[in-house]
Each structure stands twice: as structure tokens, then as C-alpha cells.
Design an enzyme around this catalytic site. Structure first.
Site, PDB file in Angstrom:
ATOM      1  N   PHE A 165       2.855  10.611   9.546  1.00  0.00           N
ATOM      2  CA  PHE A 165       3.392   9.239   8.973  1.00  0.00           C
ATOM      3  C   PHE A 165       3.070   9.524   7.449  1.00  0.00           C
ATOM      4  O   PHE A 165       1.830   9.904   7.340  1.00  0.00           O
ATOM      5  CB  PHE A 165       2.571   8.314   9.341  1.00  0.00           C
ATOM      6  CG  PHE A 165       2.990   6.787   9.038  1.00  0.00           C
ATOM      7  CD1 PHE A 165       4.330   6.209   9.440  1.00  0.00           C
ATOM      8  CD2 PHE A 165       2.048   6.306   8.016  1.00  0.00           C
ATOM      9  CE1 PHE A 165       4.725   4.961   8.610  1.00  0.00           C
ATOM     10  CE2 PHE A 165       2.675   5.258   7.378  1.00  0.00           C
ATOM     11  CZ  PHE A 165       3.844   4.504   7.790  1.00  0.00           C
ATOM     12  N   ASP A 187      -2.243  15.253   3.115  1.00  0.00           N
ATOM     13  CA  ASP A 187      -2.062  13.845   3.165  1.00  0.00           C
ATOM     14  C   ASP A 187      -3.260  13.248   3.862  1.00  0.00           C
ATOM     15  O   ASP A 187      -3.375  13.294   5.028  1.00  0.00           O
ATOM     16  CB  ASP A 187      -0.620  13.192   3.770  1.00  0.00           C
ATOM     17  CG  ASP A 187      -0.651  11.746   4.006  1.00  0.00           C
ATOM     18  OD1 ASP A 187      -1.754  11.007   3.441  1.00  0.00           O
ATOM     19  OD2 ASP A 187       0.356  11.099   4.217  1.00  0.00           O
ATOM     20  N   LYS A 223      -5.863   4.198   0.793  1.00  0.00           N
ATOM     21  CA  LYS A 223      -6.582   3.360   1.735  1.00  0.00           C
ATOM     22  C   LYS A 223      -8.232   3.110   1.478  1.00  0.00           C
ATOM     23  O   LYS A 223      -8.468   2.162   0.611  1.00  0.00           O
ATOM     24  CB  LYS A 223      -6.693   4.011   3.162  1.00  0.00           C
ATOM     25  CG  LYS A 223      -5.104   3.790   4.063  1.00  0.00           C
ATOM     26  CD  LYS A 223      -5.291   4.287   5.351  1.00  0.00           C
ATOM     27  CE  LYS A 223      -3.952   4.238   5.806  1.00  0.00           C
ATOM     28  NZ  LYS A 223      -3.716   2.836   6.325  1.00  0.00           N
TER      29      LYS A 223
HETATM   30  N1  PLP Z   1       0.070   8.428   4.825  1.00  0.00           N
HETATM   31  C1  PLP Z   1      -0.689   8.341   5.791  1.00  0.00           C
HETATM   32  C2  PLP Z   1      -1.442   9.606   6.494  1.00  0.00           C
HETATM   33  C3  PLP Z   1      -0.881   6.945   6.475  1.00  0.00           C
HETATM   34  O1  PLP Z   1      -1.687   6.769   7.668  1.00  0.00           O
HETATM   35  C4  PLP Z   1      -0.598   6.072   5.509  1.00  0.00           C
HETATM   36  C5  PLP Z   1      -0.573   4.600   5.963  1.00  0.00           C
HETATM   37  O2  PLP Z   1      -1.045   4.402   7.198  1.00  0.00           O
HETATM   38  C6  PLP Z   1       0.359   6.118   4.381  1.00  0.00           C
HETATM   39  C7  PLP Z   1       0.307   7.643   4.179  1.00  0.00           C
HETATM   40  C8  PLP Z   1       0.713   5.113   3.849  1.00  0.00           C
HETATM   41  O3  PLP Z   1      -0.146   4.530   3.013  1.00  0.00           O
HETATM   42  P1  PLP Z   1       0.393   3.048   2.312  1.00  0.00           P
HETATM   43  O4  PLP Z   1       0.351   1.996   3.557  1.00  0.00           O
HETATM   44  O5  PLP Z   1      -0.804   2.929   1.644  1.00  0.00           O
HETATM   45  O6  PLP Z   1       1.390   3.192   1.491  1.00  0.00           O
END
Ligand code: PLP
Length: 398
Positions: free
Chosen positions: A139, A224, A253
């Protein structure tokens, strides 16, 4: 004073319905607790989905916001911003990175990373390579670019055509990754531990082998760490567990302790591809959020919070394993530090709902994996309390 039902009825009228919301109207938070607007207390083992790593309203973050708010709320990135510089220094001091780009969310950090890997390919003379290999069950966000990168069809469904240039391979399968590399590939992007995909850990040695594969083929490696960075796994950054440094890492986050902030961190040579005018964000690293980021990083690096995360991670994991012995529909408990998943043979939605009714906030990913993401300051007593609630709910279900 408006009641929870008043707020819910008002929200129903004008707030977009893109979230399936639970009937909890958030009032205030402190540490591992959240209170609704009527004063009902909840033990928060979701922590804003891995945002409130320091607990709700950590005094150091609140104090830094108060101080900064009295001085300067916003200033354009045309000018130099002390708190942003300080935060960049701290992130580089404590990671593999040399330079930081600031934005406002995880999706934006990943967008920046995806632009950077393409640009670097051109700048480094390796042609117009554009393809990025990501993992199934990954994700990476909700923008058109990041849903394209995300290895879950349900996230892209209804929004096609997505951005071309992404290939997905099973997480942990080195052969599949090797087989997916083409002359167009410029990068591999992975979560060191998958969060939304069900709290999936890679097999031992996988990340190191991926690093070697990337080096062999001249590919950039992007981690990520939006969900698992900032202490969540017990290390400041999840990649440190395997001792495998990426070329680019994305964070968001928990980085601001609550306020919205994202960051993309890169090695000097790669970062050089973002010269003036190549990328930007109006609010990225603005004084207010950057001050919160500095306060957050200080807590993460100067207190024993990571040690608490490791200890409480083990304690919570063992407690979940005890529940596994008691309830036959619990298939597996897995995770690292304080990102833990409990895979079930049954759907988890009802358990989440019943836990909320009894004052415990958790969530469920991919239908059958209960996810536990308490603040890293959680105590044994709070874990015991949460486990008592959960055990009661699981008994009810069976
Ligand atoms: N990358 C990862 C691993 C995530 O868990 C998330 C959100 O849950 C995101 C990217 C996206 O982050 P945002 O909701 O701040 O755009």
C-alpha cells in the site's frame, strides 16, 4: 453541548462518504487514551493508524506547536525555514540519508520518490527508464500515482486507467522480482514490513538480497516507511533491523506526532536530481509541522521510547499468543515491535466493532487480520486491559 449523535447526523449531511466510519466522535486524547465528545474513554490501540506513536497530545509536541504558533505559522519554501532545517538535520543524522524533501502525507512522499527515480534515471545517463517494481499486497497511498504503485487491485478498481509503468511481484519472492526486471526498470519500491496488506514480514535475508539485486541491475531501492518508520518496529527506521539501507526512504504518519507531515529522504547522489523547480509543495515542511517533527524526533532519539516499544512489543505479542491458544479461529500472530497482526480464519469486522463497544480501538486489514498499533508509550497495565477486553470479545464471537 452537541452529543455524539448530533455530530454524526451533521456529518452525514455534508462530509464526503469515502470512509466507513465507526460511531465514535473524537473529543480529546492523552497518551494511549481517546475520549469521545461525551467523555467515554477508549484504549487506543490504533493510534490514528500509526500516527500517534508518542501517544495523544505528547507534551513536547504540544509545547513546540504552541511556541511555533506564536512566532510563525507559515512561510513559503522560497525562504529558509529554521525548524525544517533542524528536522532535516536530525533525519539525516539518524538515517542513511543526506537530504530531505518535505511534504504533507505518505502518498505525497511516495509521489516524490516516484518522480525522483525517473529523473535520476535520466540524469545518471541510464536512459529514460521509468518502470518501478512494487509488491503485491503493498500500500503506497491514494493518489492516482500511488494507487498505480499499490499492489492491491481493490485500491485501483474504478479509477482506471492508472499510471503505467508498475509491476507487482509477491512480497518476499526474490525469484519473481528478478524475473520482473526489464530494460525499462529504474527502481524497486517496498515496505520493509507491509502494514495495510496484513502486517507481513519479509523472509530473513530478503531485503539484503533485494539490495544486491538492485545494485547488480543499477536500480534504485525505495523503502516506504510511512507506516513502519519513526520507531514503530522498535528501531527508529524499520530498515535498520536488517541493516539494509535504501537509496530513498519515505516517511509520514508519526513523523509530526499528529500534525500532517511527509518526508522523502535520499542519498546525496540521488537527491541531486531534484534541482530548483523540479518538485515542490506549498505546505511541505512548513514551520508549524516542522517544529512538531523536531519535537517528535527528539522524543524518539533522546528518550527510552524505542526500548519501551521493543519490550511492550514482546509483551503484547506474547499476550496475543495466549489468546491464540484459547481461540481456535486465530491462525497466526505476527509482526515486529508494536505493529502486530492477528490473522483469523473468520472476518474481523465484527470483532473490531465489539471491541469498540467495550472501549478498545483496533482495526482489521485485508478482511481477516486484526491489527494492533498502540502508541509506543503503552504500558503493561494498558496492554493487560486491552487483552481482557479482546478476550471477552473473542469469547463472544466463538
Ligand atoms: N504508504 C504506506 C506504507 C501506508 O501505510 C500509507 C497509509 O496508510 C501510505 C503510504 C499513504 O499515506 P497517506 O495516507 O498519509 O497518504
Amino acid at each position: 453541548m452537541s452529543t455524539s449523535s448530533d455530530w454524526i447526523a451533521r456529518g452525514e449531511k455534508h462530509v464526503m462518504k469515502n470512509y466507513g466510519r465507526y460511531p465514535l466522535v473524537a473529543g480529546r486524547g492523552e497518551g494511549c487514551r481517546l475520549w469521545d465528545v461525551e467523555g467515554r474513554s477508549y484504549l487506543d490501540f490504533l493510534a490514528g493508524v500509526a500516527v500517534n506513536n508518542l501517544g495523544h497530545c505528547h507534551p513536547a509536541v504540544v509545547a513546540s506547536l504552541r511556541e511555533q504558533a506564536g512566532q510563525l505559522l507559515h512561510c513559503s519554501n522560497y525562504f529558509h525555514i529554521p525548524a525544517q532545517i533542524e528536522l532535516a538535520e536530525m533525519l539525516c543524522e539518524h538515517s542513511f540519508g543526506d537530504r530531505v524533501f518535505f511534504c504533507n502525507s505518505g502518498a505525497e512522499a511516495n509521489e516524490a520518490a516516484m518522480k525522483m527515480v525517473r529523473k535520476y534515471s535520466r540524469d545518471s545517463g541510464s536512459g529514460k527508464r521509468f518502470e518501478v517494481i512494487t509488491a503485491l499486497a503493498s500500500f503506497h497511498g491514494r493518489t492516482i500515482g500511488t494507487i498505480s504503485a499499490t499492489g492491491q487491485e481493490k485500491v485501483r478498481d474504478g479509477f482506471e486507467p492508472v499510471v503505467p509503468g508498475f509491476k507487482y511481484v509477491p512480497f518476499g519472492d526474490l525469484q519473481a522480482l528478478r524475473g520482473a526486471i526489464s530494460s525499462d526498470t529504474c527502481a524497486v519500491m517496498l515496505e520493509p514490513v507491509q502494514g495495510e496488506g496484513g502486517v507481513n514480514l519479509p523472509p530473513a535475508g530478503y531485503l539484503r538480497a533485494v539490495r544486491e539485486l538492485c545494485d547488480e541491475h543499477g536500480l534504485l531501492l525505495v523503502f516506504d516507511e510511512v507506516q513502519v518508520g519513526c520507531g514503530r518496529t522498535g528501531d527508529l527506521f524499520a530498515y535498520q533491523h536488517d541493516g539494509v539501507a535504501p537509496d530513498i526512504m519515505t516517511l509520514a504518519k508519526a513523523l509530526g506526532g499528529g500534525p500532517p507531515i511527509g518526508a522523502m529522504i535520499a542519498r546525496e547522489e540521488v537527491a541531486a536530481s531534484f534541482g530548483p523547480g523540479t518538485h515542490g509543495s506549498t505546505f511541505g515542511g512548513n514551520p508549524l509541522v516542522a517544529a512538531a517533527g523536531v519535537a517528535t524526533m527528539k522524543v524518539l532519539t533522546e528518550t527510552d521510547i524505542l526500548e519501551n516499544c521493543r519490550q511492550m512489543g514482546t509483551y503484547l505479542r506474547q499476550a496475543l499468543e495466549v489468546l491464540q491458544q484459547r481461540h481456535c479461529f486465530i491462525r497466526e500472530v505476527r509482526g515486529r515491535g508494536l505493529i502486530l497482526g492477528m490473522e483469523l480464519d473468520i472476518e474481523g469486522a465484527e470483532i473490531v466493532r465489539k471491541a469498540l463497544d467495550r472501549g478498545l480501538l483496533i482495526n482489521c486489514t485485508v478482511g481477516k487480520v486484526l491489527r494492533f498499533l498502540p502508541p509506543l508509550v503503552v504500558s503493561r497495565a494498558e496492554i493487560d486491559e486491552a487483552m481482557e477486553i479482546l478476550d471477552g470479545v473473542l469469547k463472544d464471537i466463538s
